[in-house]
Design a protein around this motif. Structure first.
Motif, PDB file in Angstrom:
ATOM      1  N   LEU A 143       3.864   8.381 -15.416  1.00 47.70           N
ATOM      2  CA  LEU A 143       2.750   7.591 -15.939  1.00 47.70           C
ATOM      3  C   LEU A 143       1.436   7.920 -15.243  1.00 47.70           C
ATOM      4  N   SER A 144       1.483   8.000 -13.908  1.00 47.36           N
ATOM      5  CA  SER A 144       0.275   8.242 -13.135  1.00 47.36           C
ATOM      6  C   SER A 144       0.693   8.628 -11.724  1.00 47.36           C
ATOM      7  N   GLN A 145      -0.287   8.742 -10.836  1.00 52.69           N
ATOM      8  CA  GLN A 145      -0.018   8.969  -9.422  1.00 52.69           C
ATOM      9  C   GLN A 145      -0.969   8.117  -8.596  1.00 52.69           C
ATOM     10  N   LEU A 146      -0.497   7.706  -7.427  1.00 50.52           N
ATOM     11  CA  LEU A 146      -1.277   6.888  -6.510  1.00 50.52           C
ATOM     12  C   LEU A 146      -1.451   7.655  -5.210  1.00 50.52           C
ATOM     13  N   LEU A 147      -2.587   7.478  -4.585  1.00 54.56           N
ATOM     14  CA  LEU A 147      -2.909   8.208  -3.365  1.00 54.56           C
ATOM     15  C   LEU A 147      -2.687   7.337  -2.128  1.00 54.56           C
ATOM     16  N   LEU A 148      -2.565   7.990  -0.996  1.00 49.01           N
ATOM     17  CA  LEU A 148      -2.356   7.327   0.285  1.00 49.01           C
ATOM     18  C   LEU A 148      -3.317   6.142   0.445  1.00 49.01           C
ATOM     19  N   GLY A 149      -2.752   4.978   0.775  1.00 51.30           N
ATOM     20  CA  GLY A 149      -3.556   3.787   1.005  1.00 51.30           C
ATOM     21  C   GLY A 149      -3.865   2.981  -0.233  1.00 51.30           C
ATOM     22  N   GLU A 150      -3.551   3.510  -1.409  1.00 47.02           N
ATOM     23  CA  GLU A 150      -3.880   2.803  -2.648  1.00 47.02           C
ATOM     24  C   GLU A 150      -3.067   1.505  -2.752  1.00 47.02           C
ATOM     25  N   ARG A 151      -3.726   0.459  -3.221  1.00 40.37           N
ATOM     26  CA  ARG A 151      -3.115  -0.869  -3.262  1.00 40.37           C
ATOM     27  C   ARG A 151      -2.329  -1.088  -4.558  1.00 40.37           C
ATOM     28  N   VAL A 152      -1.201  -1.773  -4.416  1.00 40.81           N
ATOM     29  CA  VAL A 152      -0.408  -2.179  -5.570  1.00 40.81           C
ATOM     30  C   VAL A 152      -0.021  -3.636  -5.406  1.00 40.81           C
ATOM     31  N   LEU A 153       0.275  -4.263  -6.516  1.00 46.67           N
ATOM     32  CA  LEU A 153       0.901  -5.577  -6.516  1.00 46.67           C
ATOM     33  C   LEU A 153       2.375  -5.378  -6.856  1.00 46.67           C
ATOM     34  N   VAL A 154       3.250  -5.814  -5.983  1.00 48.16           N
ATOM     35  CA  VAL A 154       4.691  -5.697  -6.226  1.00 48.16           C
ATOM     36  C   VAL A 154       5.111  -6.817  -7.169  1.00 48.16           C
ATOM     37  N   THR A 155       5.769  -6.459  -8.265  1.00 49.03           N
ATOM     38  CA  THR A 155       6.218  -7.473  -9.224  1.00 49.03           C
ATOM     39  C   THR A 155       7.734  -7.614  -9.265  1.00 49.03           C
ATOM     40  N   GLU A 156       8.466  -6.619  -8.801  1.00 48.90           N
ATOM     41  CA  GLU A 156       9.935  -6.703  -8.764  1.00 48.90           C
ATOM     42  C   GLU A 156      10.461  -5.708  -7.749  1.00 48.90           C
ATOM     43  N   LEU A 157      11.497  -6.088  -7.026  1.00 43.96           N
ATOM     44  CA  LEU A 157      12.197  -5.198  -6.106  1.00 43.96           C
ATOM     45  C   LEU A 157      13.650  -5.103  -6.530  1.00 43.96           C
ATOM     46  N   ARG A 158      14.162  -3.878  -6.615  1.00 46.82           N
ATOM     47  CA  ARG A 158      15.563  -3.667  -6.985  1.00 46.82           C
ATOM     48  C   ARG A 158      16.363  -3.225  -5.768  1.00 46.82           C
ATOM     49  N   ALA A 159      17.633  -3.557  -5.779  1.00 49.98           N
ATOM     50  CA  ALA A 159      18.505  -3.223  -4.653  1.00 49.98           C
ATOM     51  C   ALA A 159      18.712  -1.728  -4.505  1.00 49.98           C
ATOM     52  N   ASP A 160      18.438  -0.954  -5.575  1.00 50.14           N
ATOM     53  CA  ASP A 160      18.662   0.492  -5.509  1.00 50.14           C
ATOM     54  C   ASP A 160      17.450   1.258  -4.995  1.00 50.14           C
ATOM     55  N   GLY A 161      16.466   0.550  -4.429  1.00 48.90           N
ATOM     56  CA  GLY A 161      15.357   1.241  -3.782  1.00 48.90           C
ATOM     57  C   GLY A 161      14.150   1.492  -4.656  1.00 48.90           C
ATOM     58  N   TRP A 162      14.001   0.731  -5.727  1.00 43.10           N
ATOM     59  CA  TRP A 162      12.844   0.874  -6.610  1.00 43.10           C
ATOM     60  C   TRP A 162      12.036  -0.413  -6.638  1.00 43.10           C
ATOM     61  N   ALA A 163      10.714  -0.244  -6.762  1.00 42.78           N
ATOM     62  CA  ALA A 163       9.795  -1.369  -6.867  1.00 42.78           C
ATOM     63  C   ALA A 163       8.991  -1.250  -8.151  1.00 42.78           C
ATOM     64  N   GLN A 164       8.944  -2.319  -8.912  1.00 40.61           N
ATOM     65  CA  GLN A 164       8.023  -2.378 -10.049  1.00 40.61           C
ATOM     66  C   GLN A 164       6.681  -2.878  -9.516  1.00 40.61           C
ATOM     67  N   ALA A 209       0.839  -1.189   0.000  1.00 40.15           N
ATOM     68  CA  ALA A 209       0.000   0.000   0.000  1.00 40.15           C
ATOM     69  C   ALA A 209       0.876   1.241   0.000  1.00 40.15           C
ATOM     70  N   VAL A 210       0.385   2.303  -0.594  1.00 41.34           N
ATOM     71  CA  VAL A 210       1.083   3.587  -0.608  1.00 41.34           C
ATOM     72  C   VAL A 210       1.017   4.200   0.787  1.00 41.34           C
ATOM     73  N   ARG A 211       2.167   4.636   1.311  1.00 40.54           N
ATOM     74  CA  ARG A 211       2.237   5.176   2.671  1.00 40.54           C
ATOM     75  C   ARG A 211       2.428   6.691   2.701  1.00 40.54           C
ATOM     76  N   VAL A 212       2.446   7.342   1.543  1.00 37.30           N
ATOM     77  CA  VAL A 212       2.640   8.789   1.450  1.00 37.30           C
ATOM     78  C   VAL A 212       1.401   9.410   0.813  1.00 37.30           C
ATOM     79  N   PRO A 213       1.178  10.724   0.986  1.00 36.35           N
ATOM     80  CA  PRO A 213      -0.040  11.331   0.432  1.00 36.35           C
ATOM     81  C   PRO A 213      -0.201  11.144  -1.067  1.00 36.35           C
ATOM     82  N   VAL A 214       0.884  11.327  -1.831  1.00 36.59           N
ATOM     83  CA  VAL A 214       0.850  11.131  -3.287  1.00 36.59           C
ATOM     84  C   VAL A 214       2.159  10.477  -3.712  1.00 36.59           C
ATOM     85  N   ALA A 215       2.045   9.332  -4.382  1.00 37.53           N
ATOM     86  CA  ALA A 215       3.216   8.649  -4.932  1.00 37.53           C
ATOM     87  C   ALA A 215       3.136   8.711  -6.448  1.00 37.53           C
TER      88      ALA A 215
END
Length: 305
Positions: free
Chosen positions: A57-78, A10-16
């Protein structure tokens, strides 16, 4: 719970902000990254050309659900944004990249308590009633899970990534509707964003694009529309031109091309005179106007949600 590929977060910030790739971010985008993105400063810092960078591409709001498909060591999530349908890109939702620090495990809430939705253009969540701000600039359309009774005009809510409830002014939230709204009610929400700056990929009351305006206005009433204009056309019902009413949708495309723009019908057509509210790429702002000749020339349909 740690983030893991194949599991929801889930998104933990007001706007991601959702990015096309980690490598696509620009120096100007720094304020939108990290643990505590400052979306207002990011938007204010961009010039006219930077407002339409296709890295967003878009923006997600606080609490919005995502499915994590990849995690990178440099701090990014697909991720796949599960609450933003994008059938042509991924049947599960809108795909893209987020900073891992802006995600957390989904909050566990009481399913029997009806959700709230932010009705203010912007509000702040605090650590206690009228206490210090914990999350500033939570935006219109954000859904919040109630965590108890109102105290002195403040409502406690659950927030992903936080053990203790935060507090929101009771006047800034309303129960999420259980019935479909009338189109004119949705138009009234969109009208409150008049003069808001245009930002490509924007879906918040800091900055917004044409399909983001439609998506957010309907989200405020609990109706999930796709994120992009061409998908919004597929998800709505066509009308004969002349039958449209305030709150319906106009779609625009050039000959032989896919739909590239959408607007909200703002008044009943008067003969050949049509008006709409839209986030205008050309003027870089949300405006209400009579359709100029170049818009009339590319108007391909009117639809109803």
């Amino acid at each position: 719970m740690e983030l893991q590929p194949g599991r929801e977060a889930a998104v933990r910030v007001p706007v991601a902000t959702l990015w096309s790739a980690p490598e696509a971010v620009r120096p100007i985008d720094g304020a939108a990254l990290g643990d505590t993105p400052d979306t207002a400063a990011w938007v204010a810092g961009m010039d006219r050309d930077q407002q339409v960078g296709e890295c967003v591409l878009s923006q997600l709001l606080l609490g919005e659900r995502v499915l994590v498909t990849e995690l990178r060591a440099d701090g990014w999530a697909q991720v796949v944004a599960l609450e933003q349908p994008a059938a042509k890109l991924d049947p599960r939702g809108y795909p893209g990249w987020l900073p891992t620090a802006q995600l957390t495990a989904p909050a566990e809430t009481d399913a029997s308590a009806g959700p709230l939705v932010v009705d203010a253009t912007l509000t702040a969540l605090r650590t206690a009633p009228d206490g210090p701000v914990a999350l500033p600039e939570v935006v219109l359309g954000t859904r919040l899970a109630p965590a108890g009774r109102t105290v002195d005009g403040w409502r406690p809510v659950h927030v992903p990534g936080r053990m203790d409830p935060l507090w929101v002014p009771e006047a800034d939230v309303v129960p999420l509707p259980t019935e479909r709204p009338e189109a004119k009610e949705v138009l009234a929400v969109a009208e409150r964003l008049h003069d808001l700056v245009y930002v490509w990929g924007g879906v918040s009351s800091h900055g917004i694009d044409c399909s983001g305006l439609v998506h957010l206005a309907w989200r405020r009433y609990g109706v999930t529309l796709p994120r992009d204009a061409d998908d919004q056309a597929e998800a709505t019902s066509p009308l004969a031109l002349g039958e449209e009413r305030p709150g319906d949708l106009y779609f625009f495309a050039r000959p032989g091309r896919r739909i590239h723009h959408i607007g909200i019908v703002s008044s009943e057509p008067q003969g050949e005179v049509r008006r709409m509210l839209h986030a205008c790429y050309i003027q870089r702002v949300v405006i209400e106007q009579r359709l100029p000749d170049y818009r009339e020339a590319t108007l391909v349909a009117a639809h109803r949600v």
